[in-house]
Design a protein around this motif. Structure first.
Motif, PDB file in Angstrom:
ATOM      1  N   SER A   1       0.821  -1.219   0.000  1.00  0.00           N
ATOM      2  CA  SER A   1       0.000   0.000   0.000  1.00  0.00           C
ATOM      3  C   SER A   1       0.852   1.265   0.000  1.00  0.00           C
ATOM      4  O   SER A   1       0.382   2.327  -0.396  1.00  0.00           O
ATOM      5  N   ARG A   2       2.113   1.129   0.412  1.00  0.00           N
ATOM      6  CA  ARG A   2       3.021   2.286   0.415  1.00  0.00           C
ATOM      7  C   ARG A   2       3.894   2.335  -0.842  1.00  0.00           C
ATOM      8  O   ARG A   2       4.794   3.167  -0.927  1.00  0.00           O
ATOM      9  N   GLY A   3       3.634   1.428  -1.775  1.00  0.00           N
ATOM     10  CA  GLY A   3       4.342   1.467  -3.050  1.00  0.00           C
ATOM     11  C   GLY A   3       5.675   0.755  -3.079  1.00  0.00           C
ATOM     12  O   GLY A   3       6.453   0.936  -4.015  1.00  0.00           O
ATOM     13  N   PHE A   4       5.950  -0.072  -2.075  1.00  0.00           N
ATOM     14  CA  PHE A   4       7.198  -0.832  -2.051  1.00  0.00           C
ATOM     15  C   PHE A   4       6.926  -2.242  -2.571  1.00  0.00           C
ATOM     16  O   PHE A   4       5.954  -2.881  -2.172  1.00  0.00           O
ATOM     17  N   VAL A   5       7.790  -2.730  -3.453  1.00  0.00           N
ATOM     18  CA  VAL A   5       7.639  -4.066  -4.032  1.00  0.00           C
ATOM     19  C   VAL A   5       8.491  -5.044  -3.217  1.00  0.00           C
ATOM     20  O   VAL A   5       9.717  -4.914  -3.157  1.00  0.00           O
ATOM     21  N   VAL A   6       7.841  -6.020  -2.603  1.00  0.00           N
ATOM     22  CA  VAL A   6       8.542  -7.050  -1.830  1.00  0.00           C
ATOM     23  C   VAL A   6       8.723  -8.272  -2.720  1.00  0.00           C
ATOM     24  O   VAL A   6       7.762  -8.793  -3.268  1.00  0.00           O
ATOM     25  N   ASP A   7       9.966  -8.727  -2.856  1.00  0.00           N
ATOM     26  CA  ASP A   7      10.258  -9.934  -3.622  1.00  0.00           C
ATOM     27  C   ASP A   7      10.315 -11.173  -2.738  1.00  0.00           C
ATOM     28  O   ASP A   7       9.953 -12.260  -3.166  1.00  0.00           O
ATOM     29  N   GLU A   8      10.803 -10.994  -1.517  1.00  0.00           N
ATOM     30  CA  GLU A   8      10.949 -12.156  -0.627  1.00  0.00           C
ATOM     31  C   GLU A   8      10.890 -11.686   0.821  1.00  0.00           C
ATOM     32  O   GLU A   8      11.354 -10.590   1.160  1.00  0.00           O
ATOM     33  N   TYR A   9      10.338 -12.542   1.652  1.00  0.00           N
ATOM     34  CA  TYR A   9      10.233 -12.283   3.093  1.00  0.00           C
ATOM     35  C   TYR A   9      10.561 -13.601   3.773  1.00  0.00           C
ATOM     36  O   TYR A   9       9.881 -14.605   3.554  1.00  0.00           O
ATOM     37  N   VAL A  10      11.621 -13.631   4.557  1.00  0.00           N
ATOM     38  CA  VAL A  10      12.030 -14.846   5.271  1.00  0.00           C
ATOM     39  C   VAL A  10      12.176 -14.491   6.744  1.00  0.00           C
ATOM     40  O   VAL A  10      12.845 -13.512   7.090  1.00  0.00           O
ATOM     41  N   ASP A  11      11.558 -15.276   7.590  1.00  0.00           N
ATOM     42  CA  ASP A  11      11.612 -15.021   9.031  1.00  0.00           C
ATOM     43  C   ASP A  11      12.039 -16.288   9.761  1.00  0.00           C
ATOM     44  O   ASP A  11      11.341 -17.300   9.719  1.00  0.00           O
ATOM     45  N   ASP A  12      13.187 -16.242  10.401  1.00  0.00           N
ATOM     46  CA  ASP A  12      13.641 -17.336  11.265  1.00  0.00           C
ATOM     47  C   ASP A  12      13.182 -17.021  12.683  1.00  0.00           C
ATOM     48  O   ASP A  12      13.956 -16.572  13.532  1.00  0.00           O
ATOM     49  N   ALA A  13      11.904 -17.245  12.931  1.00  0.00           N
ATOM     50  CA  ALA A  13      11.281 -16.902  14.216  1.00  0.00           C
ATOM     51  C   ALA A  13      11.597 -17.971  15.261  1.00  0.00           C
ATOM     52  O   ALA A  13      11.742 -19.147  14.942  1.00  0.00           O
ATOM     53  N   THR A  14      11.687 -17.533  16.508  1.00  0.00           N
ATOM     54  CA  THR A  14      11.899 -18.462  17.619  1.00  0.00           C
ATOM     55  C   THR A  14      10.923 -18.141  18.748  1.00  0.00           C
ATOM     56  O   THR A  14      10.490 -17.001  18.905  1.00  0.00           O
ATOM     57  N   GLY A  15      10.613 -19.159  19.533  1.00  0.00           N
ATOM     58  CA  GLY A  15       9.774 -18.988  20.708  1.00  0.00           C
ATOM     59  C   GLY A  15      10.479 -19.540  21.930  1.00  0.00           C
ATOM     60  O   GLY A  15      11.203 -20.528  21.831  1.00  0.00           O
ATOM     61  N   ILE A  16      10.278 -18.910  23.048  1.00  0.00           N
ATOM     62  CA  ILE A  16      10.881 -19.345  24.312  1.00  0.00           C
ATOM     63  C   ILE A  16       9.782 -19.829  25.245  1.00  0.00           C
ATOM     64  O   ILE A  16       8.829 -19.101  25.521  1.00  0.00           O
ATOM     65  N   MET A  17       9.938 -21.064  25.714  1.00  0.00           N
ATOM     66  CA  MET A  17       9.028 -21.622  26.719  1.00  0.00           C
ATOM     67  C   MET A  17       9.741 -21.495  28.066  1.00  0.00           C
ATOM     68  O   MET A  17      10.855 -21.976  28.232  1.00  0.00           O
ATOM     69  N   ALA A  18       9.099 -20.805  28.978  1.00  0.00           N
ATOM     70  CA  ALA A  18       9.666 -20.594  30.311  1.00  0.00           C
ATOM     71  C   ALA A  18       8.519 -20.401  31.290  1.00  0.00           C
ATOM     72  O   ALA A  18       7.357 -20.311  30.892  1.00  0.00           O
ATOM     73  N   LYS A  19       8.853 -20.302  32.551  1.00  0.00           N
ATOM     74  CA  LYS A  19       7.816 -20.045  33.552  1.00  0.00           C
ATOM     75  C   LYS A  19       7.411 -18.572  33.486  1.00  0.00           C
ATOM     76  O   LYS A  19       8.253 -17.689  33.394  1.00  0.00           O
ATOM     77  N   ASN A  20       6.097 -18.349  33.542  1.00  0.00           N
ATOM     78  CA  ASN A  20       5.579 -16.978  33.521  1.00  0.00           C
ATOM     79  C   ASN A  20       5.507 -16.416  34.938  1.00  0.00           C
ATOM     80  O   ASN A  20       5.998 -17.039  35.888  1.00  0.00           O
ATOM     81  N   GLU A  21       4.869 -15.266  35.095  1.00  0.00           N
ATOM     82  CA  GLU A  21       4.782 -14.607  36.406  1.00  0.00           C
ATOM     83  C   GLU A  21       4.071 -15.463  37.453  1.00  0.00           C
ATOM     84  O   GLU A  21       4.309 -15.324  38.649  1.00  0.00           O
ATOM     85  N   GLN A  22       3.179 -16.345  36.987  1.00  0.00           N
ATOM     86  CA  GLN A  22       2.444 -17.215  37.908  1.00  0.00           C
ATOM     87  C   GLN A  22       3.185 -18.533  38.171  1.00  0.00           C
ATOM     88  O   GLN A  22       2.661 -19.406  38.847  1.00  0.00           O
ATOM     89  N   GLY A  23       4.378 -18.678  37.598  1.00  0.00           N
ATOM     90  CA  GLY A  23       5.164 -19.892  37.798  1.00  0.00           C
ATOM     91  C   GLY A  23       4.733 -21.045  36.908  1.00  0.00           C
ATOM     92  O   GLY A  23       5.135 -22.184  37.133  1.00  0.00           O
ATOM     93  N   ARG A  24       3.922 -20.761  35.890  1.00  0.00           N
ATOM     94  CA  ARG A  24       3.439 -21.798  34.975  1.00  0.00           C
ATOM     95  C   ARG A  24       4.213 -21.725  33.664  1.00  0.00           C
ATOM     96  O   ARG A  24       4.597 -20.642  33.223  1.00  0.00           O
ATOM     97  N   LEU A  25       4.413 -22.900  33.032  1.00  0.00           N
ATOM     98  CA  LEU A  25       5.068 -22.902  31.736  1.00  0.00           C
ATOM     99  C   LEU A  25       4.194 -22.205  30.708  1.00  0.00           C
ATOM    100  O   LEU A  25       2.990 -22.433  30.647  1.00  0.00           O
TER     101      LEU A  25
END
Length: 153
Positions: A79-103
């Motif tokens: 919508s802003r007039g930029f042409v995207v040829d490729e988009y690659v995302d090496d996303a990661t997630g972290i599993m840890a204990k939250n504020e309530q001590g739960r995974l």
């Protein structure tokens, strides 16, 4: 309002079950006709009760955040007039204990690398602003308490 439907199918397959040594392998059936092999993560339930070749809920969670962000980014860039040829995302997630001590999935980091073409090239500030807007618009990001970081490459 929109409604989304997924059918999750599992069968005991003759395992005793009460000894906790049953397969966690199952299937996700999507309304478009795609069936995805799914399982618990081998990080959570050891092999052979998990299927390392299947998608686990934690991976799907990270993928859904990354995919939603990407789709918004592509829309904004176009919508802003930029042409995207490729988009690659090496996303990661972290599993840890939250504020309530739960995974919980406490953090997801997106690392999108976007390749543009055409005469009009975005500046680093343009790219950063489009990622910020994509994050704000992403339905999935708006639905979770997980810290989501975006580190464009």
């Amino acid at each position: 309002m929109s409604q989304y439907t997924v059918r999750v199918v599992w069968s005991r397959g003759g395992a005793r079950f009460i000894d906790q040594r049953y397969s966690r392998g199952h299937a996700w059936e999507f309304d478009g006709g795609v069936t995805v092999p799914a399982s618990s993560s081998p990080h959570v339930v050891p092999l052979p009760m998990s299927d390392a070749g299947a998608v686990d809920p934690e991976e799907a969670f990270v993928a859904s955040i990354s995919s939603c962000h990407m789709l918004w980014f592509l829309s904004i860039a176009g919508s802003r007039g930029f042409v995207v040829d490729e988009y690659v995302d090496d996303a990661t997630g972290i599993m840890a204990k939250n504020e309530q001590g739960r995974l919980a999935m406490t953090e997801v980091t997106l690392r999108p690398v976007v390749t543009f073409s055409g005469e009009r090239q975005p500046t680093d500030d343009n790219i950063r602003a489009m990622h910020e807007l994509a994050h704000g618009e992403c339905y999935i990001a708006n639905s979770v308490r997980t810290l989501i970081r975006c580190i464009p490459g």
